[in-house]
Design an enzyme around this catalytic site. Structure first.
Site, mmCIF file in Angstrom:
data_model
loop_
_atom_site.group_PDB
_atom_site.id
_atom_site.type_symbol
_atom_site.label_atom_id
_atom_site.label_comp_id
_atom_site.label_asym_id
_atom_site.label_seq_id
_atom_site.Cartn_x
_atom_site.Cartn_y
_atom_site.Cartn_z
ATOM 1 N N LYS A 71 -1.762 -11.997 17.624
ATOM 2 C CA LYS A 71 -0.913 -10.817 17.381
ATOM 3 C C LYS A 71 -1.305 -9.583 18.196
ATOM 4 O O LYS A 71 -0.442 -8.799 18.580
ATOM 5 C CB LYS A 71 -0.936 -10.454 15.891
ATOM 6 C CG LYS A 71 -0.118 -11.383 15.006
ATOM 7 C CD LYS A 71 -0.110 -10.857 13.577
ATOM 8 C CE LYS A 71 0.841 -11.605 12.696
ATOM 9 N NZ LYS A 71 1.000 -11.000 11.361
ATOM 10 N N ASP A 108 6.628 -7.014 10.291
ATOM 11 C CA ASP A 108 5.849 -7.088 9.041
ATOM 12 C C ASP A 108 6.066 -5.863 8.143
ATOM 13 O O ASP A 108 6.087 -5.983 6.918
ATOM 14 C CB ASP A 108 4.352 -7.226 9.346
ATOM 15 C CG ASP A 108 3.960 -8.658 9.699
ATOM 16 O OD1 ASP A 108 4.698 -9.589 9.314
ATOM 17 O OD2 ASP A 108 2.919 -8.839 10.363
HETATM 18 P P1 NAP Z 1 -7.865 -8.643 8.572
HETATM 19 O O1 NAP Z 1 -7.270 -7.823 9.640
HETATM 20 O O2 NAP Z 1 -8.971 -9.593 8.887
HETATM 21 O O3 NAP Z 1 -8.371 -7.629 7.394
HETATM 22 C C1 NAP Z 1 -9.091 -8.136 6.305
HETATM 23 C C2 NAP Z 1 -9.314 -7.019 5.285
HETATM 24 O O4 NAP Z 1 -9.970 -7.608 4.141
HETATM 25 C C3 NAP Z 1 -10.229 -5.892 5.768
HETATM 26 O O5 NAP Z 1 -9.795 -4.667 5.237
HETATM 27 C C4 NAP Z 1 -11.583 -6.311 5.188
HETATM 28 O O6 NAP Z 1 -12.465 -5.237 4.988
HETATM 29 C C5 NAP Z 1 -11.160 -6.851 3.853
HETATM 30 N N1 NAP Z 1 -12.189 -7.705 3.275
HETATM 31 C C6 NAP Z 1 -12.662 -8.876 3.758
HETATM 32 N N2 NAP Z 1 -13.639 -9.356 2.952
HETATM 33 C C7 NAP Z 1 -13.781 -8.446 1.944
HETATM 34 C C8 NAP Z 1 -14.629 -8.355 0.801
HETATM 35 N N3 NAP Z 1 -15.527 -9.315 0.531
HETATM 36 N N4 NAP Z 1 -14.493 -7.306 -0.024
HETATM 37 C C9 NAP Z 1 -13.581 -6.332 0.239
HETATM 38 N N5 NAP Z 1 -12.747 -6.344 1.315
HETATM 39 C C10 NAP Z 1 -12.855 -7.397 2.150
HETATM 40 O O7 NAP Z 1 -6.759 -9.533 7.849
HETATM 41 P P2 NAP Z 1 -5.173 -9.233 7.726
HETATM 42 O O8 NAP Z 1 -4.474 -9.856 8.870
HETATM 43 O O9 NAP Z 1 -4.999 -7.794 7.435
HETATM 44 O O10 NAP Z 1 -4.797 -10.111 6.434
HETATM 45 C C11 NAP Z 1 -5.226 -9.726 5.147
HETATM 46 C C12 NAP Z 1 -4.490 -10.538 4.086
HETATM 47 O O11 NAP Z 1 -3.101 -10.276 4.164
HETATM 48 C C13 NAP Z 1 -4.646 -12.050 4.270
HETATM 49 O O12 NAP Z 1 -4.792 -12.634 2.998
HETATM 50 C C14 NAP Z 1 -3.329 -12.471 4.892
HETATM 51 O O13 NAP Z 1 -2.972 -13.794 4.555
HETATM 52 C C15 NAP Z 1 -2.372 -11.485 4.258
HETATM 53 N N6 NAP Z 1 -1.157 -11.261 5.071
HETATM 54 C C16 NAP Z 1 0.046 -11.564 4.508
HETATM 55 C C17 NAP Z 1 1.212 -11.356 5.227
HETATM 56 C C18 NAP Z 1 2.519 -11.706 4.587
HETATM 57 O O14 NAP Z 1 3.533 -11.832 5.295
HETATM 58 N N7 NAP Z 1 2.581 -11.837 3.279
HETATM 59 C C19 NAP Z 1 1.167 -10.816 6.521
HETATM 60 C C20 NAP Z 1 -0.089 -10.498 7.056
HETATM 61 C C21 NAP Z 1 -1.241 -10.735 6.325
HETATM 62 P P3 NAP Z 1 -13.586 -4.862 6.106
HETATM 63 O O15 NAP Z 1 -12.903 -3.972 7.084
HETATM 64 O O16 NAP Z 1 -14.657 -4.203 5.328
HETATM 65 O O17 NAP Z 1 -14.050 -6.171 6.716
#
Ligand code: NAP
Length: 280
Positions: A71, A108
């Site tokens: 992405k 999104d």
């Molecule tokens: P990302 O960029 O990797 O961000 C992950 C986030 O989770 C960061 O804020 C991270 O905090 C936090 N995190 C990870 N481990 C943690 C912990 N142990 N305690 C607290 N916070 C924690 O991932 P993303 O792409 O944003 O995706 C995040 C979620 O959204 C995923 O589950 C994904 O499947 C979902 N999603 C859904 C859609 C949809 O269409 N429904 C679209 C996109 C994403 P740090 O900065 O501290 O690491």
């Protein structure tokens, strides 16, 4: 032999890509609207992304979706980048133009906002403070969507404080970073709570968040869709909050992409919902 110009291809490019539900969604719409075409999984390694994208026009693709890990990298590879994709910092949809050029879009933010409107038709972004947990890619789309819909107070909290502060600066005066230790208090008086972290996803522990101060009138949304009901949504539902799972965002982000490729804005019918839910 005549070339069939009505047959269109689209797909999802990722690495890995096997888990994607997008083919179920788009192929359902192709069949529903009697269109000639197919939506396929495209397993493309990161080192091959540029070559794969440049090959889309020659292969007869109307475009594709992008998922992990493409992405962000795709932003530098397209010919035109829509301002919203630039602001979010990620491209989730590529549209191939008549001249073979590639436009990078991000649907999104639309998907997230529309998922709230589907759940609560009268939902308004300016109804009260929104608390957003997380500062990754999903959070960026959620922030853009909320601000463009008129949100006036967004409280942003993230385990790594610096990332929340950076995002708050980048997205402007309506977004305030809240220290992670104060996330429970950041729910007081909120009209909306959104989890954009991976906490609560299958294989991950539940999000560590106490809901005691959250008004029972607040809408609670989770970007996660595996499982469909995260521990956060279960807890919120049990205390009387309305909830929205991440499937609504996934389905709604697909609608404008499909429209760009196939010329029809499709609906999320009960049929489609049942079909996608059956894959879990
Ligand atoms: P990302 O960029 O990797 O961000 C992950 C986030 O989770 C960061 O804020 C991270 O905090 C936090 N995190 C990870 N481990 C943690 C912990 N142990 N305690 C607290 N916070 C924690 O991932 P993303 O792409 O944003 O995706 C995040 C979620 O959204 C995923 O589950 C994904 O499947 C979902 N999603 C859904 C859609 C949809 O269409 N429904 C679209 C996109 C994403 P740090 O900065 O501290 O690491």
């Amino acid at each position: 032999m005549a070339i069939d110009h009505t047959y269109k291809l689209a797909g999802i490019m990722g690495w890995p890509v096997g888990h994607s539900r997008s083919p179920v969604i788009h192929n359902h719409w192709i069949a529903q609207h009697g269109l000639q075409g197919a939506y396929v999984k495209l397993a493309v390694q990161p080192t091959q992304l540029a070559t794969a994208l440049r090959g889309l026009p020659a292969l007869g693709f109307a475009g594709c979706n992008l998922t992990i890990p493409h992405k962000v990298a795709a932003m530098a590879l397209v010919d035109h980048l829509e301002p919203l994709a630039q602001r979010i910092g990620a491209v989730n949809t590529i549209v191939v133009g008549a001249d073979g050029s590639l436009t990078g879009r991000n649907t999104d933010a639309y998907g997230f906002i529309q998922s709230l409107r589907d759940a609560q038709p009268g939902w308004r972004a300016d109804a009260g403070p929104a608390t957003v947990i997380g500062a990754g890619g999903a959070a960026r789309a959620v922030l853009a969507g909320l601000l463009d819909s008129g949100a006036v107070e967004v409280r942003l909290t993230n385990r790594s404080a610096a990332k929340a502060q950076e995002l708050a600066q980048e997205f402007g005066k309506h977004v305030h970073a809240v220290p992670w230790a104060q996330r429970h208090e950041a729910l007081a008086g909120a009209a909306l709570l959104v989890n954009t972290t991976n906490q609560g996803m299958q294989g991950e522990p539940a999000l560590d968040l106490k809901l005691d101060l959250l008004p029972s009138t607040a809408l609670v949304s989770d970007a996660i869709y595996v499982p469909l009901e995260t521990p956060l949504l279960t807890a919120a539902r049990q205390r009387g909050n309305a909830t929205v799972n991440g499937l609504g965002m996934l389905l709604n982000q697909a609608r404008p992409a499909f429209e760009a490729w196939f010329g029809v804005l499709p609906d999320i019918t009960p049929d489609l919902l049942a079909r996608v839910q059956a894959t879990f």
